[in-house]
Design a protein around this motif. Sequence first.
Motif, PDB file in Angstrom:
ATOM      1  N   SER A   1      -5.519  -1.922   0.675  1.00 44.95           N
ATOM      2  CA  SER A   1      -5.019  -0.942  -0.293  1.00 44.95           C
ATOM      3  C   SER A   1      -6.173  -0.512  -1.183  1.00 44.95           C
ATOM      4  CB  SER A   1      -3.886  -1.512  -1.149  1.00 44.95           C
ATOM      5  OG  SER A   1      -3.456  -0.558  -2.104  1.00 44.95           O
TER       6      SER A   1
ATOM      7  N   GLY B   1      -1.985   4.783  -6.259  1.00 46.84           N
ATOM      8  CA  GLY B   1      -1.728   3.483  -6.868  1.00 46.84           C
ATOM      9  C   GLY B   1      -2.674   3.144  -7.999  1.00 46.84           C
TER      10      GLY B   1
ATOM     11  N   ASN C   1       0.825  -1.201   0.000  1.00 49.01           N
ATOM     12  CA  ASN C   1       0.000   0.000   0.000  1.00 49.01           C
ATOM     13  C   ASN C   1       0.863   1.257   0.000  1.00 49.01           C
ATOM     14  OD1 ASN C   1      -2.562   1.345   0.101  1.00 49.01           O
ATOM     15  ND2 ASN C   1      -2.171   1.796   2.255  1.00 49.01           N
TER      16      ASN C   1
ATOM     17  N   THR D   1       2.832   1.695  -3.476  1.00 56.81           N
ATOM     18  CA  THR D   1       2.061   2.253  -4.581  1.00 56.81           C
ATOM     19  C   THR D   1       1.744   3.727  -4.364  1.00 56.81           C
ATOM     20  OG1 THR D   1      -0.053   1.535  -3.595  1.00 56.81           O
ATOM     21  CG2 THR D   1       1.019   0.024  -5.143  1.00 56.81           C
TER      22      THR D   1
ATOM     23  N   GLU E   1       4.466   6.315  -7.882  1.00 54.33           N
ATOM     24  CA  GLU E   1       3.278   6.574  -8.687  1.00 54.33           C
ATOM     25  C   GLU E   1       3.449   6.056 -10.124  1.00 54.33           C
ATOM     26  OE1 GLU E   1       1.233  10.442  -8.237  1.00 54.33           O
ATOM     27  OE2 GLU E   1       2.955  11.010  -7.014  1.00 54.33           O
TER      28      GLU E   1
ATOM     29  N   LEU F   1       3.854   0.778 -13.972  1.00 47.28           N
ATOM     30  CA  LEU F   1       3.374   0.607 -12.605  1.00 47.28           C
ATOM     31  C   LEU F   1       4.383  -0.220 -11.824  1.00 47.28           C
ATOM     32  CD1 LEU F   1      -0.318  -0.407 -13.440  1.00 47.28           C
ATOM     33  CD2 LEU F   1       0.460   1.834 -12.694  1.00 47.28           C
ATOM     34  N   PRO F   2       4.362  -0.148 -10.497  1.00 46.52           N
ATOM     35  CA  PRO F   2       5.228  -1.040  -9.715  1.00 46.52           C
ATOM     36  C   PRO F   2       4.941  -2.490 -10.055  1.00 46.52           C
ATOM     37  CG  PRO F   2       4.247   0.648  -8.314  1.00 46.52           C
ATOM     38  CD  PRO F   2       3.573   0.761  -9.647  1.00 46.52           C
TER      39      PRO F   2
ATOM     40  N   SER G   1      -6.356   1.813  -3.342  1.00 45.44           N
ATOM     41  CA  SER G   1      -6.008   2.143  -4.723  1.00 45.44           C
ATOM     42  C   SER G   1      -5.828   0.893  -5.577  1.00 45.44           C
ATOM     43  CB  SER G   1      -4.744   3.003  -4.770  1.00 45.44           C
ATOM     44  OG  SER G   1      -3.639   2.337  -4.203  1.00 45.44           O
ATOM     45  N   LEU G   2      -5.312  -0.184  -5.001  1.00 45.15           N
ATOM     46  CA  LEU G   2      -5.228  -1.440  -5.744  1.00 45.15           C
ATOM     47  C   LEU G   2      -6.616  -2.055  -5.927  1.00 45.15           C
ATOM     48  CD1 LEU G   2      -2.042  -3.154  -4.229  1.00 45.15           C
ATOM     49  CD2 LEU G   2      -2.279  -2.077  -6.470  1.00 45.15           C
TER      50      LEU G   2
ATOM     51  N   THR H   1       2.025  -4.293  -8.370  1.00 43.60           N
ATOM     52  CA  THR H   1       0.619  -4.042  -8.690  1.00 43.60           C
ATOM     53  C   THR H   1       0.002  -5.194  -9.484  1.00 43.60           C
ATOM     54  OG1 THR H   1       0.841  -1.644  -8.571  1.00 43.60           O
ATOM     55  CG2 THR H   1      -0.972  -2.503  -9.892  1.00 43.60           C
TER      56      THR H   1
END
Length: 625
Positions: free
Chosen positions: A116, A277, A53, A56, A60, A70-71, A118-119, A74
Motif C-alpha cells: 500500500s 490513503g 489498500n 484506503t 478517503e 481516517l479509516p 499510500s500507507l 490506517t
Amino acid sequence: MTQRATLDFLLYDWLKADALCQRSRHAEHSRETFDAVLDLGEKIAAEQFAPFNRLTDVQEPEFDGERVHLPAETPKALQAFIASGLIAGAQDAEVGGMQLPTVVEMAAMSFFFKASVSLAGYPMLTRGNANTILAHGTPKQIDVFAKPSFEGRTFGTMCLSEPQAGSSLSDIATKAVPDTASEAHGATPWQQDPLGPRFRLKGNKMWISGGEHEMGDNIVHLVLAKIPGEDGKTIPGVKGISLFIVPRKLVEADGTITPQRNDVSLAGLNHKCGYRGTVNTLLNFGEGKFPVHGQAGAVGYLIGKPGEGLKCMFTLMNEARIGVGLGATMLGYAGFEASLAYAKDRPQGRPMTAAGKDAASPQIPIIHHTDVKRMLMMQKAVAEGGLALAMLCAQLVDDEQTGSEAEAEKARLLLELLTPIAKSWPSEWALEANSQAIQVLGGAGYTRDFPVEQYWRDNRLNMIHEGTHGIQGMDLLGRKVIMNGGKALAVLAERISETIQKAGQAEGLALHANALAGALQKVGATTKAAWSTAQPEEALANATLYLQAFGHTVLAWIWLELALAAKAAQAEGQWDKSPLGDGFLKGKLAAADYFFGYELPKIDAWLTVVARRDLTCARVEADWF
C-alpha cells in the motif's frame, strides 16, 4: 515469493550486501539478521498493509470542520510498522536505530510500498523529516523532535509548495519574524530558546502529505519561509529561504508535548486521482485560528543557518526522491504480479499453429500468446530493473557513510548524479508498466474488480511530486552531468566501462556489451553537443528527452550487471535447489535480452533531438496553440 527471491538475488548475488557486515557500523549484523528483517517486513506488509489498500482508496480522508477522519485500519497498520522498529532501521543505536545498512532498510521498505503505497507514505515522510533534523539540527532539536519520530511517537511532513509558487520555490511568500511577543508571557528571549531561535510564521502551504490527522502524539512540520530584513523586505530568490521546525502542538524544552495547538490550521483536503490513503492538505500558518499567547503566528524554530533552508531541505527532498522512485517501482511490481497471475489463469484463443486452427480444440492461457509475453516482459524488466536501481542507490548511501575515503567520494558523486534517474525513470516507466498490466487484463483491467487500475492511478502522481519530470531533466542536464567539470559523469562512465569489459568476455553477453558501449558514447557526445553553444536555453530545450535516454542507458548498465550476476549464479549452481527452479535465473537473462532488444534502441531518437538542440517547442508562441 518472486519479489523476495529477487531481493535475495539483488542483495547477495549482485551487490554482495552481506560484506557490509565487515564494516564496524554493521559488525553486529549478518546475513541471518538481514534475512530476519526482510521476513518481518514482508510479513507485516502482507498482513497489515495489503488487505487495506483498496479500503484506503475508496474510503478517503474526511474533514468535518474540526478533525480529519481516517479509516480505523490506517493507524492500526502504521502502529504495526512502528512496532517493528523499521522506521529507524538504518539509524544509530543512540537514536533508537538498528544500525542496518540503508540497502537492507530500503529492501524491507519495498514490501510496504508494494502492499500500500499510500500507507507507506506516512513513515517515509516521517523518516525523511527526522533524518533532516538529525543532519542539520542542534542536539536539543534532535532530542526533542527527531528521536520521537524514530520511536514512532510523532509523525513528520515537508512543507514547501505554496498556491502561488508551486515548484518555483524562489517565489514562496511565507514569512518568519522573530517571536518577541511570547517573551511578554514569560518565554525566554527568541534568540535564546533552548529549541533554537524562535520565530512566528505566517503563510500558506499546499500539497502537504500527512499534514493533519490524529495519529501519534504530534506532527512535526518542516517549513520553508523567508525572514524579512530590517526594512521588512525579504531577499528575492532561494538565498532568502530558511527552514523551520513547526510542531502541530507546542513542545516544551524538555520534550514534553503540551495540549496547546500551534497556530497551524487545516484549510482543506486535496482529493487526488490516486494515493487516496495519504491525507493531503492545504495548511494555513499563522491565520489566528489557534493563537499562541494571544497572538496569531505559528511558532517555529530555525534549523540550520538563515538563508540555508533549501540546502537543508534537500536532505529530505533527495531522500524522498529515491523513496518516490522505489514506490513507483513497487506499484509497477504489484501490477506485474497481478497481470502475471491473470495471464496464467485466463484461457482465451488458440496457438498460431495448424492445431490451433481447430476451433474445437481447447483454449490456452493467454500467457502463451507472444504479445502478452511481450507486455509481461516489459513489466518484469521495469519492475526488477527499477528495484535494482533503488538498491544500488541505497548501497551508495552506505558507501558514502561507511566506505573508505575514496569509496565515499565516488559514492557521493554517483548518488548525486543518479538521484534524478532514481526518481524519474521508475515514475515514467513503471507507470507505463501499470498501463501494460491493464492491457493484459483487457476490459477486466479497466474495472475496479481488479487492482491494476488503482496501481496506475496511484503511480500517476510519481511523475509530479518531489520534482516533476521536467525539473529532474533540467537538474540532470543543467547541473549534475556538468558539475565539477563532469566529474560525476566520469565516475559513472568508469563503472559502466568496467561492466562492459567483464560482459565482453562472458558467453552470450558480448553483443549487449557492445550496445551499451555505443549508448555510453552517444550520451557523452550528446552532452557535449547540447552545451556546445554554452546557451542554457538551447542545451535544456529537450532536457526531458535527455533524462529518458540517460535513464535507459543506466538501466541497460544495471541489466548487464544483473545478467553477469545471473550467469555467475548459474555457474555456482546455488539456485538449483530453489523452489523457483532454473527458470528464475533464465528469467533474469531474458529480461536483460528484452531491455537491450526493445528498450535501449529508443535512446537514438531521443538523443538526436537533444544533440541538434532542436528549438521547435521552445520557439512556439502561446497563441499558436
